[in-house]
Design a protein around this motif. Structure first.
Motif, PDB file in Angstrom:
ATOM      1  N   UNK A 165       0.854  -1.187   0.000  1.00 43.01           N
ATOM      2  CA  UNK A 165       0.000   0.000   0.000  1.00 43.01           C
ATOM      3  C   UNK A 165       0.894   1.243   0.000  1.00 43.01           C
ATOM      4  N   UNK A 166       0.706   2.117  -0.983  1.00 44.02           N
ATOM      5  CA  UNK A 166       1.457   3.365  -1.066  1.00 44.02           C
ATOM      6  C   UNK A 166       0.484   4.544  -1.110  1.00 44.02           C
ATOM      7  N   UNK A 167       0.902   5.637  -0.491  1.00 46.84           N
ATOM      8  CA  UNK A 167       0.177   6.908  -0.581  1.00 46.84           C
ATOM      9  C   UNK A 167       1.205   8.012  -0.856  1.00 46.84           C
ATOM     10  N   UNK A 168       0.973   8.772  -1.920  1.00 44.90           N
ATOM     11  CA  UNK A 168       1.947   9.749  -2.402  1.00 44.90           C
ATOM     12  C   UNK A 168       1.212  10.961  -2.944  1.00 44.90           C
ATOM     13  N   UNK A 169       1.707  12.183  -2.737  1.00 42.69           N
ATOM     14  CA  UNK A 169       1.049  13.356  -3.320  1.00 42.69           C
ATOM     15  C   UNK A 169       0.952  13.265  -4.842  1.00 42.69           C
ATOM     16  N   UNK A 170      -0.133  13.798  -5.391  1.00 42.67           N
ATOM     17  CA  UNK A 170      -0.356  13.795  -6.835  1.00 42.67           C
ATOM     18  C   UNK A 170       0.066  15.131  -7.425  1.00 42.67           C
ATOM     19  N   UNK A 171       0.905  15.113  -8.453  1.00 42.03           N
ATOM     20  CA  UNK A 171       1.411  16.359  -9.028  1.00 42.03           C
ATOM     21  C   UNK A 171       0.540  16.874 -10.167  1.00 42.03           C
ATOM     22  N   UNK A 172      -0.367  16.054 -10.672  1.00 43.88           N
ATOM     23  CA  UNK A 172      -1.215  16.545 -11.761  1.00 43.88           C
ATOM     24  C   UNK A 172      -2.014  17.769 -11.307  1.00 43.88           C
ATOM     25  N   UNK A 173      -2.559  17.701 -10.104  1.00 52.24           N
ATOM     26  CA  UNK A 173      -3.301  18.849  -9.565  1.00 52.24           C
ATOM     27  C   UNK A 173      -2.392  20.066  -9.417  1.00 52.24           C
ATOM     28  N   UNK A 174      -1.158  19.850  -8.980  1.00 50.49           N
ATOM     29  CA  UNK A 174      -0.202  20.945  -8.815  1.00 50.49           C
ATOM     30  C   UNK A 174       0.037  21.644 -10.149  1.00 50.49           C
ATOM     31  N   UNK A 175       0.211  20.849 -11.190  1.00 51.22           N
ATOM     32  CA  UNK A 175       0.432  21.416 -12.520  1.00 51.22           C
ATOM     33  C   UNK A 175      -0.800  22.188 -12.996  1.00 51.22           C
ATOM     34  N   UNK A 176      -1.968  21.605 -12.818  1.00 43.11           N
ATOM     35  CA  UNK A 176      -3.191  22.225 -13.311  1.00 43.11           C
ATOM     36  C   UNK A 176      -3.521  23.523 -12.580  1.00 43.11           C
ATOM     37  N   UNK A 177      -3.247  23.547 -11.268  1.00 45.81           N
ATOM     38  CA  UNK A 177      -3.591  24.716 -10.457  1.00 45.81           C
ATOM     39  C   UNK A 177      -2.467  25.745 -10.374  1.00 45.81           C
ATOM     40  N   UNK A 178      -1.271  25.374 -10.809  1.00 46.39           N
ATOM     41  CA  UNK A 178      -0.137  26.266 -10.573  1.00 46.39           C
ATOM     42  C   UNK A 178       0.180  26.374  -9.094  1.00 46.39           C
ATOM     43  N   UNK A 179       0.017  25.272  -8.374  1.00 45.69           N
ATOM     44  CA  UNK A 179       0.108  25.259  -6.911  1.00 45.69           C
ATOM     45  C   UNK A 179       1.565  25.288  -6.449  1.00 45.69           C
ATOM     46  N   UNK A 180       2.167  26.452  -6.510  1.00 45.33           N
ATOM     47  CA  UNK A 180       3.590  26.589  -6.179  1.00 45.33           C
ATOM     48  C   UNK A 180       3.887  26.230  -4.737  1.00 45.33           C
ATOM     49  N   UNK A 181       2.900  26.337  -3.850  1.00 41.14           N
ATOM     50  CA  UNK A 181       3.093  26.021  -2.433  1.00 41.14           C
ATOM     51  C   UNK A 181       3.309  24.531  -2.201  1.00 41.14           C
ATOM     52  N   UNK A 182       3.036  23.710  -3.214  1.00 40.91           N
ATOM     53  CA  UNK A 182       3.253  22.271  -3.092  1.00 40.91           C
ATOM     54  C   UNK A 182       4.565  21.826  -3.718  1.00 40.91           C
ATOM     55  N   UNK A 183       5.455  22.749  -3.996  1.00 36.30           N
ATOM     56  CA  UNK A 183       6.763  22.431  -4.559  1.00 36.30           C
ATOM     57  C   UNK A 183       7.832  22.964  -3.612  1.00 36.30           C
ATOM     58  N   UNK A 184       8.655  22.057  -3.100  1.00 35.66           N
ATOM     59  CA  UNK A 184       9.703  22.465  -2.161  1.00 35.66           C
ATOM     60  C   UNK A 184      10.834  21.456  -2.195  1.00 35.66           C
ATOM     61  N   UNK A 185      11.906  21.793  -1.521  1.00 31.11           N
ATOM     62  CA  UNK A 185      13.161  21.068  -1.725  1.00 31.11           C
ATOM     63  C   UNK A 185      13.072  19.597  -1.332  1.00 31.11           C
ATOM     64  N   UNK A 186      12.474  19.289  -0.172  1.00 31.13           N
ATOM     65  CA  UNK A 186      12.451  17.891   0.264  1.00 31.13           C
ATOM     66  C   UNK A 186      11.734  16.991  -0.726  1.00 31.13           C
ATOM     67  N   UNK A 187      10.700  17.542  -1.371  1.00 31.65           N
ATOM     68  CA  UNK A 187      10.007  16.762  -2.399  1.00 31.65           C
ATOM     69  C   UNK A 187      10.835  16.834  -3.677  1.00 31.65           C
ATOM     70  N   UNK A 188      11.646  15.800  -3.880  1.00 37.03           N
ATOM     71  CA  UNK A 188      12.529  15.787  -5.042  1.00 37.03           C
ATOM     72  C   UNK A 188      11.937  14.993  -6.196  1.00 37.03           C
ATOM     73  N   UNK A 189      10.853  14.235  -5.929  1.00 33.33           N
ATOM     74  CA  UNK A 189      10.209  13.430  -6.969  1.00 33.33           C
ATOM     75  C   UNK A 189       8.704  13.636  -6.901  1.00 33.33           C
ATOM     76  N   UNK A 190       8.079  13.866  -8.066  1.00 33.95           N
ATOM     77  CA  UNK A 190       6.661  14.215  -8.133  1.00 33.95           C
ATOM     78  C   UNK A 190       5.955  13.273  -9.096  1.00 33.95           C
TER      79      UNK A 190
END
Length: 390
Positions: free
Chosen positions: A197-222
């Motif tokens: 079982x894996x749970x991981x943030x989805x980047x498609x929403x980030x791309x669609x919304x321009x959600x810059x607050x969900x992009x930061x250094x520790x998250x190196x893979x999206x």
């Protein structure tokens, strides 16, 4: 500075830079004891890159040695009733698919162990909790069927067979995706019938919304649904269920050992993701400008602005747009964050009750799923500020 020339998930070379941030904090869920320490916190660049071969997005200049997950980090969201209900329901969902009573569950990257403890409670499983930032005394897990290992995941150190493998909000922190998935597969294949079982943030929403607050250094893979599944299938793991949850913010994926399973319809997203990635530079610039103007204009008008949520989203919201004194307060319900300082900006985190003494005119919520919960807390405090979410 090391610059990756191949995709860390598929070794593809069709790479395109889509977003760059200079000098952002290398950790955002870290607890700092003074404003001086916070202002001097280490920074590094971030270059978000998309792989046209598999759809992975990753920080091309990420350097793992900059991040110390064994330090005093505070990533737990379990002080929110909304998040706790979500996590409890996920455990119930897992319990409905497999009988884990008396069996062994390994959680890789367990954080503070809340989810694994809930699995023990609901399913009767025995747990192995692996995370360098684990704090056993926070849960009192000793004697509650959980073996605590305050260390980084190393498959060679998992010397007993496991029946179920859980990994939540960890894969996005892994720079070498393919090697990590190979390690996961090596543990899962030691016994027949191991569930994953894996749970991981989805980047498609980030791309669609321009959600810059969900992009930061520790998250190196999206990841998107498709790129997440492709990383599993590439390592001999068959994806059996795949969907979005938590207001479509998180990827939920079930898998087991094996190859040859028919790809799920949700995995067919590569063309869509590449189109969103191509449009992202303009979209994220638009959204960043909107929110910077939103805060600056209220501050210039003498309004008191607060952000609610001092985790990675909150830190990225401030640092990406260079916001300092324009934000008067940073609020968080997590008592372990209160009185601590945010890296780079130096904001001191306060409890919701502190707003009574200095009421804000505007509160910006870092995750819209908490709007109702936060609105009720503000009302209980007798406060009625302008309440908006990113």
């Amino acid at each position: 500075m090391t610059v990756k020339s191949v995709c860390p998930a598929c070794a593809g070379t069709a790479l395109t830079e889509i977003y760059r941030l200079d000098g952002i904090p290398v950790q955002s869920c870290i607890l700092l004891d003074s404003e001086e320490e916070a202002l001097a916190f280490q920074r590094h660049d971030m270059v978000l890159t998309v792989c046209a071969d598999c759809g992975l997005l990753f920080n091309r200049v990420f350097e793992l040695e900059n991040v110390d997950y064994a330090s005093t980090t505070e990533e737990s969201q379990h002080f929110s009733g909304t998040f706790n209900r979500f996590a409890t329901d996920l455990v119930a969902e897992i319990a409905s698919t497999v009988d884990l009573a008396g069996k062994r569950t390994l959680e890789v990257g367990c954080g503070k162990g809340d989810f694994l403890q809930e699995m023990v409670r609901q399913t009767g499983t025995e747990g192995i909790a692996v995370d360098p930032g684990f704090i056993p005394e926070r849960l009192g897990v000793n004697g509650h069927a959980i073996e605590v290992r305050r260390e980084y995941f190393d498959p060679d150190r998992i010397t007993v067979p496991v029946d179920y493998l859980v990994c939540r909000h960890t894969l996005e922190h892994i720079p070498d995706v393919d090697a990590f998935m190979s390690d996961i597969a090596s543990v899962a294949t030691r016994k027949d019938g191991v569930g994953i079982f894996f749970e991981t943030p989805d980047v498609r929403r980030v791309l669609a919304e321009g959600a810059f607050w969900d992009i930061y250094y520790e998250h190196c893979s999206y990841f998107t649904l498709g790129s997440h599944a492709r990383a599993f299938r590439r390592n001999g793991l068959d994806v059996t269920r795949l969907y979005l949850a938590y207001d479509d913010q998180y990827i939920i994926q079930y898998a087991d050992v094996g190859q040859g399973g028919t790809p799920l319809p949700e995995e067919d997203d590569l063309d869509d993701v590449l189109a969103l990635a191509a449009a992202f530079p303009a979209r994220v610039a638009e959204i960043r400008n909107y929110w910077r103007d939103f805060v600056v204009e209220r501050h210039a008008a003498g309004k008191r602005v607060a952000t609610w949520g001092s985790g990675s989203k909150g830190v990225s919201f401030l640092t990406s747009n260079g916001l300092g004194e324009e934000v008067a307060q940073t609020v968080d319900v997590n008592p372990f964050k209160q009185g601590k300082y945010l890296p780079v900006t130096g904001h001191c985190v306060v409890a919701p009750e502190a707003l009574v003494e200095a009421p804000p005119d505007t509160v910006i919520v870092m995750n819209p799923i908490y709007l109702k919960e936060i609105g009720a807390q503000l009302a209980d405090l007798g406060l009625n500020p302008e309440l908006v979410a990113v």
